[in-house]
Design an enzyme around this catalytic site. Structure first.
Site, PDB file in Angstrom:
ATOM      1  CB  SER A 236      -1.058  -0.067   1.137  1.00  0.00           C
ATOM      2  OG  SER A 236      -2.064   0.589   1.075  1.00  0.00           O
ATOM      3  CG  ASP A 465      -6.506  -3.250  -3.163  1.00  0.00           C
ATOM      4  OD1 ASP A 465      -6.849  -2.547  -2.214  1.00  0.00           O
ATOM      5  OD2 ASP A 465      -5.124  -3.793  -3.043  1.00  0.00           O
ATOM      6  CG  HIS A 493      -5.084  -3.156   1.011  1.00  0.00           C
ATOM      7  ND1 HIS A 493      -4.839  -2.607  -0.274  1.00  0.00           N
ATOM      8  CD2 HIS A 493      -4.577  -2.443   2.042  1.00  0.00           C
ATOM      9  CE1 HIS A 493      -4.103  -1.469   0.093  1.00  0.00           C
ATOM     10  NE2 HIS A 493      -3.798  -1.462   1.173  1.00  0.00           N
TER      11      HIS A 493
END
Length: 527
Positions: A236, A465, A493
């Site tokens: 991320s 996601d 995610h």
């Protein structure tokens, strides 16, 4: 970027295994990551700050040549500190220390160190590394020392502080979907107070917590670990940090895995926030499709539109009439806390059973489990204190990017986002408002990163996601001069160590042999 960070430890399979009991008993809470998925990240800013002005190499030599003193710190881990300059343009000035943790390689054919970042910004790399046996495969644990660090401004590394626990309760509980001028004014007042609190308590740090400085710290760490080239796994926001590092130090890369990618070319308001809100809408629809075939689904029938209308009505009701709170802490479970509790399990499909239970209770007027989920997302502890991930998240984002400075701009963007993403659009868009009042001018721009001269960089994207839309992985892989895209037909995610053997094997092969998969490889859905 939302008003929560969610970067430390959140809605992974942990919620499915631990909080399912919580949902039934309203007792207990845990915060450690239980698998290798990235701790849930909030919608975060996307483009790096401009490279910080750096002094000549000779002036930085004392930092690059330092030796880390490692000491035992529980369960075979070793802890240490890394000295870095507060300001890389003035290395002779103030210093700060970066907190480190290491798990030595378990096998005999050690390659080097692999540095981890779980995301955020605001996520603790130390806590993430403590879950190394779930974050990395046994193959990688055998060949690499696992190294985690809290980036500057985060956790144990000169943390940014802004508000007390009760003040954060109030800030997070502000109505994030204002319906009239009075509610807009209240939200703006809270955002301004947040920024003022950061200035009052962390003024000296605020100009120096940007991603470019964190990337420079990471290169000092690489050298102190004795590695000629860095081996790195970022998830991320960690993909953003990794891409910035690659752009600054393309010749110092051994292998970079960027999983759940951010696109550094996009402006946070409105583009990033709108896309992330839409990602949560897509994730909720995926949750519904699974819910309809489960016995305890709180939505009767298999009518998606009816279920979405039920969610709309539920959130509207909590905006006017808060849910019951059986924790005894006196907090009001309004729309903002309920929304956070819904968002948390959307990060990982293994947490969907918890969301089914939480929504069923919520529909009966009991918001306790939703509140517990929200607490995990914002890292609120049972005693009412918080880690600094929410504060660090805001401090890094507001420095890294230019944000609008007109309330009208946020209002217009929120209305547009709400049209596209009726359940989460306005909430996500308004979450960036503290940057309107930030006491330090941003140092970054939103632009593609090329990392010219870097070896192959592996970018991993999950097609559904919720927090970092798949398109961003495609964009980052194409923007990087040596980007290689690995795709996963999955939900949740990030992809590595979330259940796909195909993804895990491709990443491991690259980390060990430096041979990436063919760009565009698609790993199939895990059923």
């Amino acid at each position: 970027m939302m008003r929560f960070s969610g970067a430390g430890r959140t809605a992974t399979a942990l919620l499915a295994t631990v909080l399912l009991a919580t949902a039934c008993s309203a007792k207990g809470e845990s915060k450690e990551p239980a698998d290798g998925s990235s701790p849930a990240d909030p919608p975060a800013a996307t483009a790096p700050a401009q490279p910080a002005t750096q002094a000549p190499a000779a002036a930085l030599a004392p930092f690059y040549t330092q030796k880390i003193k490692w000491t035992p710190c529980q369960n075979n881990f070793q802890c240490g500190k890394l000295d870095v300059p507060l300001d890389y343009a003035n290395p002779g000035g103030d210093r700060i220390q970066i907190a480190l943790i290491r798990l030595p390689a378990t096998g005999g054919r050690r390659i080097g160190s692999i540095i981890l970042n779980p995301g955020g910004p605001g996520g603790s790399g130390i806590e993430y590394a403590r879950a190394a046996t779930a974050v990395l495969t046994p193959t990688i644990l055998a060949r690499f020392d696992t190294v985690g660090f809290d980036p500057r401004g985060v956790g144990k590394s000169a943390p940014v502080r802004c508000l007390t626990g009760p003040q954060l309760d109030a800030f997070i509980g502000l109505d994030g979907t204002p319906d009239d001028p009075a509610e807009v004014s209240a939200l703006a007042k809270g955002a301004k107070q947040f920024a003022e609190g950061c200035e009052a308590r962390s003024a000296k740090l605020l100009p120096h917590v940007g991603t470019a400085d964190a990337a420079r710290d990471m290169d000092v760490l690489r050298a102190a670990l004795g590695d000629q080239g860095i081996t790195y796994l970022g998830k991320s926001y960690g993909t953003y940090l990794g891409a910035v590092y690659a752009d600054l130090f393309p010749k110092k890369i051994r292998a970079l895995v960027l999983d759940g990618a951010l696109d550094p070319a996009l402006a946070p308001v409105p583009t990033v926030n709108a896309a992330q809100a839409q990602g949560f809408e897509v994730a909720f629809r995926s949750f519904l499709a699974d819910c309809f075939v489960q016995k305890n689904c709180p939505f009767p029938g298999r009518d998606t539109n009816a279920a979405l209308a039920r969610l709309t009505d539920f959130l509207r009701t909590t905006d006017q009439r808060p849910l019951r709170n059986n924790t005894g802490d006196g907090r009001v479970i309004d729309e903002s806390w309920a929304t956070l509790g819904i968002l948390a399990p959307l990060y990982d499909k293994r947490s969907w059973p918890v969301l089914r239970v939480a929504l069923a209770q919520g529909f009966r007027g009991d918001g306790t489990t939703l509140l517990k989920l929200a607490d995990i997302l914002v890292d609120r502890k049972p005693d009412g204190t918080y880690s600094n991930q929410t504060e660090a998240n805001m401090a890094v984002n507001c420095l890294d990017h230019p944000y609008p400075h007109k309330i009208a701009t946020y209002e217009e963007a929120a209305k547009a986002a709400q049209q596209q993403s009726p359940h989460f659009g306005a909430y996500v868009m308004w979450g960036s408002l503290p940057c309107d009042y930030w006491p330090v001018k941003p140092t970054g721009t939103d632009k593609p990163l090329r990392a010219l001269g870097a070896p192959p960089i592996l970018v991993v994207g999950t097609q559904r996601d919720p927090a970092t839309p798949y398109q961003w992985a495609k964009s980052l892989a194409s923007e990087l001069s040596s980007g290689v895209l690995l795709s996963y037909d999955g939900d949740g995610h990030t992809a590595y160590r979330t259940g796909s053997t195909c993804v895990d094997q491709a990443v491991d092969q690259y980390l060990i042999s430096l041979t990436p998969p063919a760009s565009g490889t698609l790993c199939p859905k895990v059923t």
